[in-house]
Design an enzyme around this catalytic site. Sequence first.
Site, PDB file in Angstrom:
ATOM      1  N   GLU A   1      74.467 131.321   4.870  1.00  0.00           N
ATOM      2  CA  GLU A   1      74.814 129.906   4.660  1.00  0.00           C
ATOM      3  C   GLU A   1      76.092 129.640   5.445  1.00  0.00           C
ATOM      4  O   GLU A   1      76.989 130.471   5.473  1.00  0.00           O
ATOM      5  CB  GLU A   1      75.013 129.641   3.161  1.00  0.00           C
ATOM      6  CG  GLU A   1      75.536 128.290   2.776  1.00  0.00           C
ATOM      7  CD  GLU A   1      74.691 127.123   3.273  1.00  0.00           C
ATOM      8  OE1 GLU A   1      73.487 127.067   3.016  1.00  0.00           O
ATOM      9  OE2 GLU A   1      75.264 126.248   3.966  1.00  0.00           O
TER      10      GLU A   1
ATOM     11  N   ASP B   1      67.246 122.125   7.251  1.00  0.00           N
ATOM     12  CA  ASP B   1      67.613 120.795   7.750  1.00  0.00           C
ATOM     13  C   ASP B   1      66.510 120.340   8.709  1.00  0.00           C
ATOM     14  O   ASP B   1      66.177 121.063   9.655  1.00  0.00           O
ATOM     15  CB  ASP B   1      68.964 120.859   8.481  1.00  0.00           C
ATOM     16  CG  ASP B   1      70.122 121.077   7.512  1.00  0.00           C
ATOM     17  OD1 ASP B   1      69.891 121.030   6.286  1.00  0.00           O
ATOM     18  OD2 ASP B   1      71.249 121.308   7.984  1.00  0.00           O
TER      19      ASP B   1
ATOM     20  N   LYS C   1      65.292 113.158  14.001  1.00  0.00           N
ATOM     21  CA  LYS C   1      65.212 112.371  15.240  1.00  0.00           C
ATOM     22  C   LYS C   1      64.490 113.171  16.314  1.00  0.00           C
ATOM     23  O   LYS C   1      64.756 114.372  16.473  1.00  0.00           O
ATOM     24  CB  LYS C   1      66.626 112.019  15.730  1.00  0.00           C
ATOM     25  CG  LYS C   1      67.310 110.989  14.881  1.00  0.00           C
ATOM     26  CD  LYS C   1      68.633 110.586  15.486  1.00  0.00           C
ATOM     27  CE  LYS C   1      69.347 109.612  14.572  1.00  0.00           C
ATOM     28  NZ  LYS C   1      70.784 109.561  14.797  1.00  0.00           N
TER      29      LYS C   1
ATOM     30  N   ASP D   1      59.740 119.611   2.946  1.00  0.00           N
ATOM     31  CA  ASP D   1      59.152 118.330   2.568  1.00  0.00           C
ATOM     32  C   ASP D   1      58.893 117.499   3.818  1.00  0.00           C
ATOM     33  O   ASP D   1      58.350 116.406   3.726  1.00  0.00           O
ATOM     34  CB  ASP D   1      60.127 117.552   1.666  1.00  0.00           C
ATOM     35  CG  ASP D   1      61.337 117.102   2.443  1.00  0.00           C
ATOM     36  OD1 ASP D   1      62.013 117.978   3.022  1.00  0.00           O
ATOM     37  OD2 ASP D   1      61.602 115.881   2.507  1.00  0.00           O
TER      38      ASP D   1
HETATM   39  C1  LIG Z   1      68.536 121.223   2.978  1.00  0.00           C
HETATM   40  S1  LIG Z   1      69.582 122.548   2.500  1.00  0.00           S
HETATM   41  C2  LIG Z   1      68.475 123.655   1.630  1.00  0.00           C
HETATM   42  C3  LIG Z   1      69.201 124.636   0.755  1.00  0.00           C
HETATM   43  C4  LIG Z   1      68.289 125.578  -0.036  1.00  0.00           C
HETATM   44  N1  LIG Z   1      67.519 126.416   0.844  1.00  0.00           N
HETATM   45  C5  LIG Z   1      67.401 124.780  -0.930  1.00  0.00           C
HETATM   46  O1  LIG Z   1      66.199 124.698  -0.631  1.00  0.00           O
HETATM   47  O2  LIG Z   1      67.894 124.247  -1.940  1.00  0.00           O
HETATM   48  C6  LIG Z   1      69.814 123.414   4.026  1.00  0.00           C
HETATM   49  C7  LIG Z   1      70.907 124.437   3.913  1.00  0.00           C
HETATM   50  O3  LIG Z   1      70.958 125.164   5.123  1.00  0.00           O
HETATM   51  C8  LIG Z   1      72.304 125.242   5.548  1.00  0.00           C
HETATM   52  N2  LIG Z   1      72.265 125.316   7.016  1.00  0.00           N
HETATM   53  C9  LIG Z   1      71.795 124.368   7.849  1.00  0.00           C
HETATM   54  N3  LIG Z   1      71.864 124.784   9.118  1.00  0.00           N
HETATM   55  C10 LIG Z   1      72.404 126.019   9.065  1.00  0.00           C
HETATM   56  C11 LIG Z   1      72.741 126.970  10.058  1.00  0.00           C
HETATM   57  N4  LIG Z   1      72.517 126.710  11.350  1.00  0.00           N
HETATM   58  N5  LIG Z   1      73.280 128.125   9.674  1.00  0.00           N
HETATM   59  C12 LIG Z   1      73.499 128.405   8.349  1.00  0.00           C
HETATM   60  N6  LIG Z   1      73.206 127.531   7.366  1.00  0.00           N
HETATM   61  C13 LIG Z   1      72.668 126.357   7.719  1.00  0.00           C
HETATM   62  C14 LIG Z   1      72.949 123.973   5.054  1.00  0.00           C
HETATM   63  O4  LIG Z   1      74.354 124.097   4.950  1.00  0.00           O
HETATM   64  C15 LIG Z   1      72.274 123.813   3.707  1.00  0.00           C
HETATM   65  O5  LIG Z   1      72.951 124.485   2.676  1.00  0.00           O
END
Ligand SMILES: C[S@@+](CC[C@H](N)C(=O)[O-])C[C@H]1O[C@@H](n2cnc3c(N)ncnc32)[C@H](O)[C@@H]1O
Length: 199
Positions: free
Chosen positions: A55, A105, A109, A142
Site C-alpha cells: 500500500e 484504482d 478516463k 466494480d
Molecule cells: C480503491 S482502494 C481498494 C483498497 C482495498 N483493496 C479494498 O478493496 O478495500 C485502492 C487502494 O490501492 C492503493 N493504491 C493505488 N495505487 C497504488 C499503487 N500504485 N501502489 C500502491 N498502492 C496503490 C490506494 O492507496 C488504495 O488504498
Amino acid sequence: MTPLFVPPDHFRELQRTDIFPDASRPLEIDLGCGDGTFLTGMAAHHPERDFLGVERMLGRVSKTARKIAAQHLPNARIMRLESAYTVAWLLPRAGVSRLHLLCPDPWPKKKHAARRLVNQAEFLDGLARILVPGGEFLLKTDDGPYFEDTLLSLASRAHQFERLDWPANAFFYPTTDFERSWLDIGRVIHRARWRLVAP
Ligand SMILES: C[S@@+](CC[C@H](N)C(=O)[O-])C[C@H]1O[C@@H](n2cnc3c(N)ncnc32)[C@H](O)[C@@H]1O
C-alpha cells in the site's frame, strides 16, 4: 517481527525469507490493501499461510499495521511501496502462491487507461515472474472497463495464464472495504481468477 516490512534493499529482488522466515509456507500478496481488512481477515483465517499487504498511502499502512498488531497475527505484514514496482522488480521470483488485486484504482478516463496495472506489460511480466507454478492471480472490481481490460490482457497471454472458474463462496474470501461500499450502493462486483501455467 514487526507488522511493518521494510525491504533490506529497495533495488534488489527479495528473498522469500526476507519477508517471513519459513519459505515452505504459501505467501499471498494483497496489492493496494487499503486499511487491511481483507489482509487481516485472511491471515486470521489461514494461520498456515503468510500474507503481505502492499500500500502506498501512509495512513492506510499505519492502520493496517495497527490491525495486524491488535489481532496478534504473526503471519501478516504490510509494506509501504508502489504496486507496479513491487511486482515488476521486488517480490521474490516464483515465491508467491496467490496475488490479490481487489478494487484497484480504476483510472476511468480513457487517456489514463494505460495506468491500469493490468494494461502494463511490466506488471504482467512481473506477475509471471513472482507466481509459483500453478500460482493464482485474483481480481475483483466494480469497474466494467477495468474488468474488460483485464480479461483482454490475460487472454493475450493464454500461454502463461489460464482462467479458472470462481463460483460464489468457492472458498473463504472476505469482502473488502471498498467492495462493501460498492455493494451497499448497488454496484456489481466483477471477479476473475487465473492460474500461471508457464512463467
Ligand atoms: C480503491 S482502494 C481498494 C483498497 C482495498 N483493496 C479494498 O478493496 O478495500 C485502492 C487502494 O490501492 C492503493 N493504491 C493505488 N495505487 C497504488 C499503487 N500504485 N501502489 C500502491 N498502492 C496503490 C490506494 O492507496 C488504495 O488504498
